[in-house]
Scaffold this motif. Structure first.
Motif, mmCIF file in Angstrom:
data_model
loop_
_atom_site.group_PDB
_atom_site.id
_atom_site.type_symbol
_atom_site.label_atom_id
_atom_site.label_comp_id
_atom_site.label_asym_id
_atom_site.label_seq_id
_atom_site.Cartn_x
_atom_site.Cartn_y
_atom_site.Cartn_z
ATOM 1 N N PRO A 77 41.163 -79.171 115.930
ATOM 2 C CA PRO A 77 40.981 -79.338 117.367
ATOM 3 C C PRO A 77 42.220 -78.849 118.114
ATOM 4 C CG PRO A 77 40.577 -81.398 116.186
ATOM 5 C CD PRO A 77 41.241 -80.449 115.241
ATOM 6 N N GLY A 78 42.038 -78.586 119.405
ATOM 7 C CA GLY A 78 43.148 -78.084 120.204
ATOM 8 C C GLY A 78 43.898 -79.164 120.948
ATOM 9 N N GLY A 79 44.260 -78.800 122.164
ATOM 10 C CA GLY A 79 45.248 -79.533 122.919
ATOM 11 C C GLY A 79 46.538 -78.755 122.745
ATOM 12 N N VAL A 80 47.377 -78.719 123.746
ATOM 13 C CA VAL A 80 48.602 -77.925 123.645
ATOM 14 C C VAL A 80 49.569 -78.527 122.630
ATOM 15 C CG1 VAL A 80 50.592 -77.011 124.897
ATOM 16 C CG2 VAL A 80 48.368 -77.121 126.016
ATOM 17 N N ALA A 81 49.811 -79.823 122.715
ATOM 18 C CA ALA A 81 50.819 -80.452 121.865
ATOM 19 C C ALA A 81 50.377 -80.565 120.408
ATOM 20 C CB ALA A 81 51.171 -81.836 122.396
ATOM 21 N N ASN A 82 49.088 -80.763 120.161
ATOM 22 C CA ASN A 82 48.594 -80.989 118.805
ATOM 23 C C ASN A 82 48.994 -79.870 117.838
ATOM 24 O OD1 ASN A 82 46.915 -82.316 116.765
ATOM 25 N ND2 ASN A 82 45.440 -80.692 117.188
ATOM 26 N N PRO A 83 48.574 -78.622 118.048
ATOM 27 C CA PRO A 83 48.949 -77.581 117.088
ATOM 28 C C PRO A 83 50.436 -77.239 117.140
ATOM 29 C CG PRO A 83 47.747 -76.622 118.909
ATOM 30 C CD PRO A 83 47.668 -78.112 119.068
ATOM 31 N N ASP A 84 51.072 -77.457 118.302
ATOM 32 C CA ASP A 84 52.505 -77.200 118.394
ATOM 33 C C ASP A 84 53.266 -78.149 117.477
ATOM 34 O OD1 ASP A 84 54.571 -75.583 119.571
ATOM 35 O OD2 ASP A 84 55.182 -77.367 120.697
ATOM 36 N N LEU A 85 52.829 -79.404 117.405
ATOM 37 C CA LEU A 85 53.450 -80.361 116.487
ATOM 38 C C LEU A 85 53.077 -80.056 115.037
ATOM 39 C CD1 LEU A 85 52.902 -83.622 118.561
ATOM 40 C CD2 LEU A 85 55.099 -82.531 118.066
ATOM 41 N N LEU A 86 51.805 -79.747 114.779
ATOM 42 C CA LEU A 86 51.365 -79.482 113.407
ATOM 43 C C LEU A 86 52.121 -78.324 112.774
ATOM 44 C CD1 LEU A 86 47.486 -79.875 113.590
ATOM 45 C CD2 LEU A 86 49.128 -81.429 112.501
ATOM 46 N N ARG A 87 52.385 -77.281 113.557
ATOM 47 C CA ARG A 87 53.024 -76.099 112.973
ATOM 48 C C ARG A 87 54.478 -76.331 112.612
ATOM 49 N NH1 ARG A 87 53.440 -71.624 117.819
ATOM 50 N NH2 ARG A 87 54.560 -72.930 119.286
ATOM 51 N N THR A 88 55.039 -77.490 112.980
ATOM 52 C CA THR A 88 56.409 -77.821 112.590
ATOM 53 C C THR A 88 56.463 -78.692 111.340
ATOM 54 O OG1 THR A 88 56.540 -79.822 113.951
ATOM 55 C CG2 THR A 88 57.133 -77.722 115.022
ATOM 56 N N VAL A 89 55.295 -79.038 110.796
ATOM 57 C CA VAL A 89 55.225 -79.895 109.602
ATOM 58 C C VAL A 89 54.738 -79.047 108.430
ATOM 59 C CG1 VAL A 89 54.208 -81.971 108.602
ATOM 60 C CG2 VAL A 89 54.736 -81.901 111.052
ATOM 61 N N PRO A 90 55.631 -78.666 107.523
ATOM 62 C CA PRO A 90 55.249 -77.773 106.426
ATOM 63 C C PRO A 90 54.022 -78.227 105.637
ATOM 64 C CG PRO A 90 57.630 -77.973 106.510
ATOM 65 C CD PRO A 90 57.073 -78.970 107.506
ATOM 66 N N LYS A 91 53.881 -79.531 105.380
ATOM 67 C CA LYS A 91 52.719 -79.998 104.614
ATOM 68 C C LYS A 91 51.417 -79.815 105.395
ATOM 69 C CE LYS A 91 54.718 -83.013 101.216
ATOM 70 N NZ LYS A 91 54.645 -84.272 100.512
ATOM 71 N N ALA A 92 51.454 -79.941 106.711
ATOM 72 C CA ALA A 92 50.260 -79.716 107.529
ATOM 73 C C ALA A 92 49.889 -78.237 107.513
ATOM 74 C CB ALA A 92 50.500 -80.195 108.960
ATOM 75 N N VAL A 93 50.879 -77.375 107.628
ATOM 76 C CA VAL A 93 50.638 -75.928 107.580
ATOM 77 C C VAL A 93 50.083 -75.539 106.209
ATOM 78 C CG1 VAL A 93 51.742 -73.662 107.703
ATOM 79 C CG2 VAL A 93 52.384 -75.464 109.334
ATOM 80 N N ALA A 94 50.663 -76.085 105.156
ATOM 81 C CA ALA A 94 50.186 -75.789 103.802
ATOM 82 C C ALA A 94 48.761 -76.293 103.598
ATOM 83 C CB ALA A 94 51.128 -76.416 102.764
ATOM 84 N N PHE A 95 48.439 -77.456 104.166
ATOM 85 C CA PHE A 95 47.085 -78.003 104.061
ATOM 86 C C PHE A 95 46.090 -77.043 104.711
ATOM 87 C CE2 PHE A 95 43.718 -80.894 105.777
ATOM 88 C CZ PHE A 95 43.249 -81.403 104.572
ATOM 89 N N ALA A 96 46.400 -76.561 105.907
ATOM 90 C CA ALA A 96 45.505 -75.609 106.584
ATOM 91 C C ALA A 96 45.380 -74.320 105.780
ATOM 92 C CB ALA A 96 46.014 -75.318 107.991
ATOM 93 N N ARG A 97 46.484 -73.804 105.290
ATOM 94 C CA ARG A 97 46.460 -72.555 104.522
ATOM 95 C C ARG A 97 45.627 -72.698 103.245
ATOM 96 N NH1 ARG A 97 48.979 -67.752 104.135
ATOM 97 N NH2 ARG A 97 48.960 -66.838 102.071
ATOM 98 N N ALA A 98 45.651 -73.855 102.648
ATOM 99 C CA ALA A 98 44.927 -74.080 101.388
ATOM 100 C C ALA A 98 43.427 -73.859 101.549
ATOM 101 C CB ALA A 98 45.215 -75.482 100.859
ATOM 102 N N PHE A 99 42.877 -74.114 102.728
ATOM 103 C CA PHE A 99 41.453 -73.867 102.950
ATOM 104 C C PHE A 99 41.160 -72.370 102.888
ATOM 105 C CE2 PHE A 99 41.783 -78.156 104.390
ATOM 106 C CZ PHE A 99 40.536 -78.707 104.130
#
Length: 181
Positions: A77-99
């Motif tokens: 989902p979007g929202g300005v702050a949501n993905p901006d925060l997620l992209r600073t957390v390596p495990k969240a980025v890795a989780f998305a990439r794994a899909f």
């Protein structure tokens, strides 16, 4: 139909656009799937209606406790702050990439493709997003288009993207089609 399928919704602890979380969530449930809220921290996440605080939602699991193999698809989902925060957390980025690595469908709306830019999975793909994300997507090697919904089948997986809450009906339909295939 999504009978027996589990779909991850990846969100930051604060800043998700509520309707971009709740409408796809309802669509997954109505299609017979099981949505699960995954975040970077346990407890509750704070949703927003644009810049105003809205409801809170209970986190089902954290990115520390799950992997993409436990899910059949991913909603960002979007929202300005949501993905901006997620992209600073390596495990969240890795989780998305794994899909993407596993060839599983992903659906991202509004500013959510920022997380995909960070995951380095947009190169060679066609996407849409909130207009302010267009330059970031182009700089990451994607083709950006201004459409209600874009379904890109380049690569191993299907990627569904939309621009904004007004596109949610088309976004939800395309996402359920992708998750059901």
């Amino acid at each position: 139909m999504l009978d027996g399928k589990t779909i991850a919704f990846l969100v930051a602890p604060e800043g998700v656009e509520q309707v971009e979380l709740t409408e796809p969530w309802k669509a997954v449930k109505q299609a017979g799937g099981t949505p699960r809220l995954v975040s970077t921290e346990p407890g509750r996440i704070q949703a927003f209606n644009h810049l105003d605080k809205a409801d809170t939602f209970v986190v089902d699991a954290t990115v520390d406790d799950v992997d993409a193999g436990s899910f059949d698809g991913l909603v960002l989902p979007g929202g300005v702050a949501n993905p901006d925060l997620l992209r600073t957390v390596p495990k969240a980025v890795a989780f998305a990439r794994a899909f993407f690595d596993a060839g599983k469908p992903v659906a991202a709306i509004c500013h959510a493709p920022w997380t995909l830019v960070e995951a380095d999975v947009v190169r060679g793909r066609t996407l849409t997003s909130w207009p302010s994300v267009a330059t970031d997507l182009r700089n990451a090697g994607a083709t950006w288009v201004d459409k209600e919904v874009v379904v890109c089948t380049a690569g191993l997986n299907m990627l569904v993207t939309s621009r904004k809450p007004d596109d949610l009906k088309a976004f939800c339909q395309a996402a359920m089609d992708a998750f059901g295939s």
